[in-house]
Design an enzyme around this catalytic site. Structure first.
Site, PDB file in Angstrom:
ATOM      1  N   ASP A 152      97.629  17.127  27.145  1.00  0.00           N
ATOM      2  CA  ASP A 152      96.697  18.223  27.845  1.00  0.00           C
ATOM      3  C   ASP A 152      95.388  18.238  27.032  1.00  0.00           C
ATOM      4  OD1 ASP A 152      96.953  20.170  30.468  1.00  0.00           O
ATOM      5  OD2 ASP A 152      96.169  21.423  29.039  1.00  0.00           O
ATOM      6  N   HIS A 170     104.473  16.478  32.169  1.00  0.00           N
ATOM      7  CA  HIS A 170     103.264  16.979  31.699  1.00  0.00           C
ATOM      8  C   HIS A 170     103.738  17.703  30.185  1.00  0.00           C
ATOM      9  CE1 HIS A 170      99.027  17.999  31.248  1.00  0.00           C
ATOM     10  NE2 HIS A 170      99.393  19.173  31.381  1.00  0.00           N
ATOM     11  N   TYR A 194      87.984  25.817  29.819  1.00  0.00           N
ATOM     12  CA  TYR A 194      87.589  24.636  30.867  1.00  0.00           C
ATOM     13  C   TYR A 194      86.079  24.796  31.005  1.00  0.00           C
ATOM     14  CZ  TYR A 194      92.523  23.755  32.203  1.00  0.00           C
ATOM     15  OH  TYR A 194      93.646  23.498  32.185  1.00  0.00           O
TER      16      TYR A 194
END
Lengths: 398, 398
Positions: free
Chosen positions: A184, A376, A324
Site C-alpha cells: 500500500d 492487500h 492522499y
C-alpha cells in the site's frame, strides 16, 4: 493518550490509554445512530448494516484492546524528530549478529498493527522453522499522521519526503547496509526510497509493486480506452480489468485527497470509522465481513478492531487521510527503480502484477513469486507466507 | 419522529420530533470528538476546524429547531404512495383562481427547507410586490430517501423514476396544466420530466440547466483534452474551466454513488454530517463559512442548520446519498428537451450556462437571464430574485 518522551535524538517511547478513553469509545459504539439497511443483498454498496451491527456488538462487549496493547507494549518503541516531525517506530534487533536490517512500511488504513505477526519469525528464525542466516533486524515506522507518529501541521509530507525521512531514520540507527519493504502506501514509499537510492539501501521488496506501463496507467486512471500497441497477454488483461475496477471504486481515496475535512465524521463516529476503513476494496471487505460472520481466513475480528481502535485512540482518521492529498505520483505506474527488487504477488491484492510488467518495471528484479493466498494486507493476513517471501526474496542480497 | 398517516391516496401528513430527540442531538454535538486543524490556511481541504467548532457551538446552544419546525408545520403537508413508496410533499394553493400550478424539486444536500422562502411570494403575489396574474399553486415534494418521503429499500429509484413519480403526483392532484422547476437533482429531474413530456407539463424552469454539448461533457468528465476542431467563446471557455474544477472536486458525489454504506459515520455524527453537507462546492462552502463568521449573505446560519437538522432527525444522510448511485444520466449534458424552457443563471452556481449552449440545448427556450447574485441554492439564497425569475420566466405560458 499521554506520550512520555524527551526532546532528544532517538528516544524510547511509551504510550498510555486510560480506562476512561476506552469506556468513552465503548459508550460511543453503543450509542451508534444507524442508517437504514442497504438497498442490495450484497457488499456492492459497501459494508452491510448487519455486518456493522455485529462489528459494534463485538467491539463494545467482547473485544479487549488491552490484549493487543500488551503485545505492543512488549516491543521496543522509539521516537525521533525528523524534519520537524516526531517519527515513531518499533525497533527489534535479532540476536543473530549477521541479521539483515529491514525497514517495513505500512499503508492505509492500517498501521504497525498490521506488521506485528511477522516480528517473531523475522527476528528469531531459528525458533520459527528457519536458519540463523534468515534473520532480520526490524524497523517499523508509523507514517506521519498515523499511529504514534506526529501529525503534520502544514502541507508537504508526501511519499518522497517520508521516504527521505525513513532513509534518515535508518542512518540515525547506524545501519550502513539494509533493505526495505512495503505494501500500500508503504510500497510507494519504499519505491521512493529506492529511487533516492542511498548507497546503504541494497534492495527492496514490495507486495504492491508499481509496474503498470505509464501509457496504460494513464488510460485506466482517466477511464479511457487503452492506447494502441502490442496485444496484452491474458495475465496483463486480467491486471487491466482489476485496475479498471480499482479506479471505479477508490473514491474514498479521491475524497480524502481533495476534501479530508469533509470527512471529520470519522473522528467522531467509531462505527463510521470502522465502516470507512473496512471498505478499502472488495476482497478485503469480503474477508473482514466473513470474519465477523464467523469465518477464519486472513484477518480476524480482533485484527481488524486492533487497528481501528488504534486509529480511534490516536484520533488519526483525518491526519492519515491527508497523505492522499500529499501524494504527487501515480500509484501503480513504473517509477524507474534500478536497485534490486523482490516482488511477491498475493492473489487477492487489488491488482496482481504480471511477471512481464514486473520485469519491465524493475530491471534488477531478483525475485518474483505468485503465492497461493492472501490479499492487500499480506503480512497481517498471511504472515507465514509473507515471512517466507522475505527470506527468499532477500537471500541473494545477504 | 412519528409519522401520522393512513394508507390511502393523498393523505394529510404531520410529523413530530420529541424533545428527547433534540436533546440527544445537542448532546452528540457537545460530545463531538474533533480532528486536529487542517494543514492549510484556507478552505481548500474542506470545512475548516474553527468553522465547524463555531457551527457546533451555535447549533448546540443558540440554534432553535422549533422555529423552522413551526414554519414547516404551518404549511399543508401530504403524503401519497407512488410505485410502492411514500412521497411526501407540501401543497399550497393560491387564493387566485388562475394561478399556474408549479412543482418545485429540491436537490442534495437539500430538502423542502430550500423552498420555504418562496412559498408565500409565489402563492400570494399581491402581498409580495407582484400581480394576481403572477400567482402559482405550489407543490414541493421531498425526493425519495430525503426528508419525509419514504426511503427506498431496493434499487431502482433513479432520477427518471422520480420524474415519472412526480408526473403521477401532479395527476393525482388533478393538475391538467402545470410547470415544473428545479435546481441540483431537481434540475435533472425536471429535465427528465420534460423529456417524458406529459401533455399537462407545459414548460420548465431550471437554475442548473443541462446544456453542455455531449462531446465536451464527456471529455471534461473523464479529464481528457477537449475534442479537436471546436472553438469556444469566452463565455463557453469560462464554463469549461468551471466544469474542470467541478469534476476534480465532486468526489463526495462519486463515493455516495459507489459506496454509500461506507459513509454511515454521517448518520452517527451530527457535526460530521454538517461538515459533509457544507462542502457541496467551493462557493457554497465559502458562503456558509462566512455566515458562521458573522457575515451572512445568502444562506444564514439558521438556514444551513435547519436543513442539516432535518437531515439528522430523519436520518437521511445515507438514503439521500444513494440517489447518486441510482442516477444513470450525466448531470449537465443535453437531454433532448423540446418543451418550453426558462433558464436563470446565478453567478455563483457550480457552472454558469452560456447563452449559446443553452439555446442549442433547449430549442424552445422562452427565457434566459443572468442574474446579479446567488449560487447553487438559488431559491434559498436569493428568494426575491428567484421569485422574479419564475414570474418572468413562466409569464408567456400563462
Amino acid at each position: 493518550m499521554s506520550v512520555l518522551t524527551e526532546k532528544s535524538m532517538v528516544r524510547p517511547f511509551t504510550f498510555e490509554f486510560s480506562d476512561a478513553e476506552l469506556e468513552d469509545l465503548r459508550a460511543r459504539i453503543r450509542a451508534t445512530r444507524w442508517p437504514e439497511r442497504e438497498t442490495v443483498q450484497d457488499l456492492s454498496q459497501g459494508p452491510p448494516l448487519a455486518t456493522m451491527q455485529e462489528v459494534a456488538r463485538y467491539w463494545a462487549s467482547d473485544y479487549d484492546w488491552r490484549k493487543t496493547e500488551a503485545t505492543l507494549k512488549a516491543l521496543p518503541h522509539f521516537i525521533t524528530e525528523i524534519d520537524g516531525l516526531d517519527i515513531h517506530f518499533i525497533h527489534v534487533r535479532s540476536k543473530h549478529e549477521d541479521a539483515l536490517p529491514l525497514i517495513v512500511t505500512h499503508g492505509w488504513p492500517y498501521s504497525i498493527i498490521g506488521l506485528l505477526k511477522i516480528i517473531g519469525p523475522l527476528t528469531d528464525p531459528t525458533a520459527h522453522g528457519a536458519d540463523a542466516s534468515d534473520a532480520f533486524d526490524l524497523v517499523f515506522p508509523s507514517l506521519p499522521g498515523y499511529g504514534f507518529s506526529g501529525k503534520p501541521t502544514t502541507t508537504g509530507w508526501g511519499p518522497e519526503r517520508i521516504a527521505t525521512a525513513q532513509i534518515e531514520l535508518m542512518k540515525r540507527l547506524g545501519y550502513t547496509r539494509y533493505v526495505a519493504q512495503g505494501g500500500d502506501w508503504g510500497a510507494i514509499i519504499t519505491e521512493h526510497m529506492a529511487l533516492l537510492a542511498p548507497p546503504e539501501l541494497v534492495g527492496m521488496h514490495s507486495n504492491m509493486p508499481a509496474v503498470v506501463p505509464p501509457d496504460i496507467y494513464q488510460a485506466l486512471a482517466s477511464g479511457n480506452r487503452l492506447p494502441e500497441g502490442p496485444a496484452l497477454s491474458d495475465e496483463e488483461s486480467h491486471a487491466v480489468e482489476q485496475l479498471r475496477n480499482v479506479f471505479d471504486h477508490v473514491y474514498y481515496a479521491y475524497i480524502m485527497a481533495s476534501r479530508p475535512q469533509a470527512l471529520m465524521a470519522l473522528s467522531d463516529s467509531p462505527v463510521g470509522l470502522a465502516a470507512f476503513q473496512m471498505d478499502l476494496e472488495e476482497r478485503s471487505l469480503e474477508m473482514i465481513s466473513r470474519a465477523f460472520a464467523g469465518g477464519s481466513e486472513g484477518l480476524t475480528r480482533d485484527d481488524v478492531l486492533d487497528n481501528v481502535t488504534l486509529y480511534w485512540l490516536t484520533n488519526t482518521a483525518i491526519s492519515s487521510a491527508r497523505l492522499y492529498a500529499e501524494n504527487r505520483s501515480p500509484f501503480f505506474a513504473v517509477k524507474g527503480i534500478s536497485i534490486p527488487v523482490a516482488v511477491s504477488v498475493f492473489p487477492d491484492e487489488i491488482y496482481t502484477a504480471p511477471r512481464s510488467w514486473t520485469e519491465q518495471g524493475f530491471p534488477n528484479l531478483i525475485h518474483y513469486n505468485k503465492v497461493d493466498k492472501g490479499g492487500h494486507y499480506a503480512p497481517w493476513e498471511q504472515p507465514k507466507i509473507f515471512v517466507e517471501e522475505m527470506r527468499k526474496g532477500f537471500r541473494s542480497l545477504r | 419522529m412519528s409519522v401520522s398517516t393512513e394508507k390511502s391516496t393523498v393523505r394529510p401528513f404531520t410529523f413530530e420530533f420529541s424533545d428527547a430527540e433534540l436533546e440527544d442531538l445537542r448532546a452528540r454535538i457537545r460530545a463531538t470528538r474533533w480532528p486536529e486543524r487542517e494543514t492549510v490556511q484556507d478552505q481548500s481541504q474542506g470545512p475548516q476546524l474553527a468553522t465547524m467548532q463555531e457551527v457546533a457551538r451555535y447549533w448546540a446552544s443558540d440554534y432553535d429547531w422549533r422555529k423552522i419546525e413551526a414554519t414547516l408545520k404551518a404549511l399543508p403537508h401530504f403524503i401519497t404512495e407512488i410505485d410502492g413508496l411514500d412521497i411526501h410533499f407540501i401543497h399550497v394553493r393560491s387564493k387566485h383562481e388562475d394561478a399556474l400550478p408549479l412543482i418545485v424539486t429540491h436537490g442534495w444536500p437539500g430538502s423542502v427547507i430550500e423552498q420555504l422562502k418562496i412559498v408565500e411570494p409565489l402563492t400570494d403575489p399581491t402581498a409580495h410586490g407582484g400581480d394576481a396574474s403572477d400567482a402559482f399553486h405550489v407543490v414541493i415534494p421531498s425526493m425519495p430517501g430525503y426528508g419525509f418521503s419514504g426511503k427506498p429499500t431496493t434499487k431502482g429509484w433513479g432520477s427518471d423514476h422520480i420524474a415519472g413519480a412526480q408526473i403521477e403526483l401532479m395527476k393525482r392532484l388533478g393538475y391538467t396544466r402545470y410547470v415544473a422547476q428545479g435546481g441540483d437533482w431537481g434540475a435533472l429531474i425536471v429535465d427528465l420530466m420534460a423529456v417524458q413530456a406529459p401533455p399537462e407539463l407545459v414548460g420548465i424552469h431550471t437554475n442548473m440547466p443541462g446544456v453542455v454539448p455531449p462531446d465536451v461533457y464527456q471529455s471534461l468528465a473523464q479529464g481528457n483534452p477537449l475534442p479537436e476542431g471546436l472553438s469556444f467563446s469566452n463565455e463557453e471557455q469560462e464554463t469549461i474551466e468551471q466544469l474542470k474544477f467541478l469534476f476534480s472536486h465532486v468526489y463526495y458525489a462519486y463515493i455516495m454513488a459507489t459506496r454509500p454504506q461506507s459513509l454511515m459515520a454521517l448518520t452517527d455524527s451530527p457535526v460530521g454530517l454538517a461538515a459533509f453537507l457544507m462542502d457541496h462546492d467551493a462557493a457554497s462552502l465559502a458562503m456558509i463559512s462566512r455566515s458562521f463568521a458573522g457575515e451572512p449573505e445568502g444562506l444564514t446560519r439558521d438556514d444551513f442548520l435547519d436543513n442539516t437538522t432535518l437531515t439528522w432527525l430523519t436520518t437521511t444522510a445515507v438514503s439521500s446519498g444513494r440517489l447518486y448511485g441510482e442516477n444513470t444520466f450525466p448531470f449537465f449534458d443535453v437531454k433532448g428537451v423540446t418543451i418550453p424552457v426558462a433558464v436563470s443563471v446565478f453567478p455563483d452556481e457550480i457552472y454558469t450556462a452560456p447563452r449559446s449552449w443553452t439555446e442549442q440545448a433547449y430549442p424552445n427556450l422562452i427565457h434566459y437571464n443572468k442574474v446579479d447574485k446567488g449560487g447553487h441554492f438559488a431559491a434559498w439564497e436569493q428568494p426575491q430574485i428567484f421569485v422574479d425569475e419564475l414570474r418572468t420566466g413562466f409569464r408567456s405560458l400563462r
